[in-house]
Write a protein that holds these residues in place. Structure first.
Motif, PDB file in Angstrom:
ATOM      1  N   ILE A  12       0.842  -1.210   0.000  1.00  0.00           N
ATOM      2  CA  ILE A  12       0.000   0.000   0.000  1.00  0.00           C
ATOM      3  C   ILE A  12       0.870   1.250   0.000  1.00  0.00           C
ATOM      4  CG2 ILE A  12      -1.581   1.364   1.434  1.00  0.00           C
ATOM      5  CD1 ILE A  12      -2.866  -1.402   2.209  1.00  0.00           C
ATOM      6  N   GLU A  15       2.386   1.755  -3.357  1.00  0.00           N
ATOM      7  CA  GLU A  15       1.438   2.229  -4.368  1.00  0.00           C
ATOM      8  C   GLU A  15       1.247   3.739  -4.269  1.00  0.00           C
ATOM      9  OE1 GLU A  15      -2.078  -0.164  -3.824  1.00  0.00           O
ATOM     10  OE2 GLU A  15      -1.078  -1.956  -4.595  1.00  0.00           O
ATOM     11  N   GLU A  45      -6.385   3.890   2.074  1.00  0.00           N
ATOM     12  CA  GLU A  45      -6.101   2.530   1.609  1.00  0.00           C
ATOM     13  C   GLU A  45      -6.050   1.539   2.765  1.00  0.00           C
ATOM     14  OE1 GLU A  45      -5.785   1.123  -1.502  1.00  0.00           O
ATOM     15  OE2 GLU A  45      -6.595   3.038  -2.175  1.00  0.00           O
ATOM     16  N   GLU A  48      -9.560   0.839   4.047  1.00  0.00           N
ATOM     17  CA  GLU A  48     -10.308   0.013   3.103  1.00  0.00           C
ATOM     18  C   GLU A  48      -9.807  -1.429   3.086  1.00  0.00           C
ATOM     19  OE1 GLU A  48     -10.801   0.100  -1.627  1.00  0.00           O
ATOM     20  OE2 GLU A  48     -11.172   2.033  -0.653  1.00  0.00           O
ATOM     21  N   ASN A  49      -8.489  -1.598   3.024  1.00  0.00           N
ATOM     22  CA  ASN A  49      -7.901  -2.931   2.883  1.00  0.00           C
ATOM     23  C   ASN A  49      -7.987  -3.773   4.146  1.00  0.00           C
ATOM     24  OD1 ASN A  49      -6.309  -3.469   0.173  1.00  0.00           O
ATOM     25  ND2 ASN A  49      -6.221  -1.283   0.592  1.00  0.00           N
TER      26      ASN A  49
END
Length: 78
Positions: A12, A15, A45, A48-49
């Motif tokens: 993450i 990214e 992120e 969410e992940n």
């Protein structure tokens, strides 16, 4: 093979900022490597992940200065 939590967090971070060596950096916030926009993207992120909620109280530099600190934050919220 399933990725470890650390590997998933690293992915993450990479990214969001592919130009940073998250394995080596120890002052991501203190040295200004990650700015507020990067942190917002990372937090979004992570939330969410990992199905967690990182609140304003957790947005402390020590929680985001290192890869391991971010991993510990995620673990503490799971």
């Amino acid at each position: 093979m399933m990725k470890t939590l650390r590997e998933r967090v690293l992915q993450i971070l990479q990214e969001v900022r592919h130009d940073v060596d998250f394995e080596k950096e120890t002052k991501l916030i203190d040295d200004g490597i990650l700015d507020s926009f990067d942190i917002i993207a990372v937090v979004s992120e992570l939330n969410e992940n990992f199905e967690i909620e990182i609140t304003a109280d957790e947005l402390e530099p020590e929680n985001f200065n290192t890869l391991d600190a971010v991993v510990e934050l995620v673990e503490s919220l799971q």
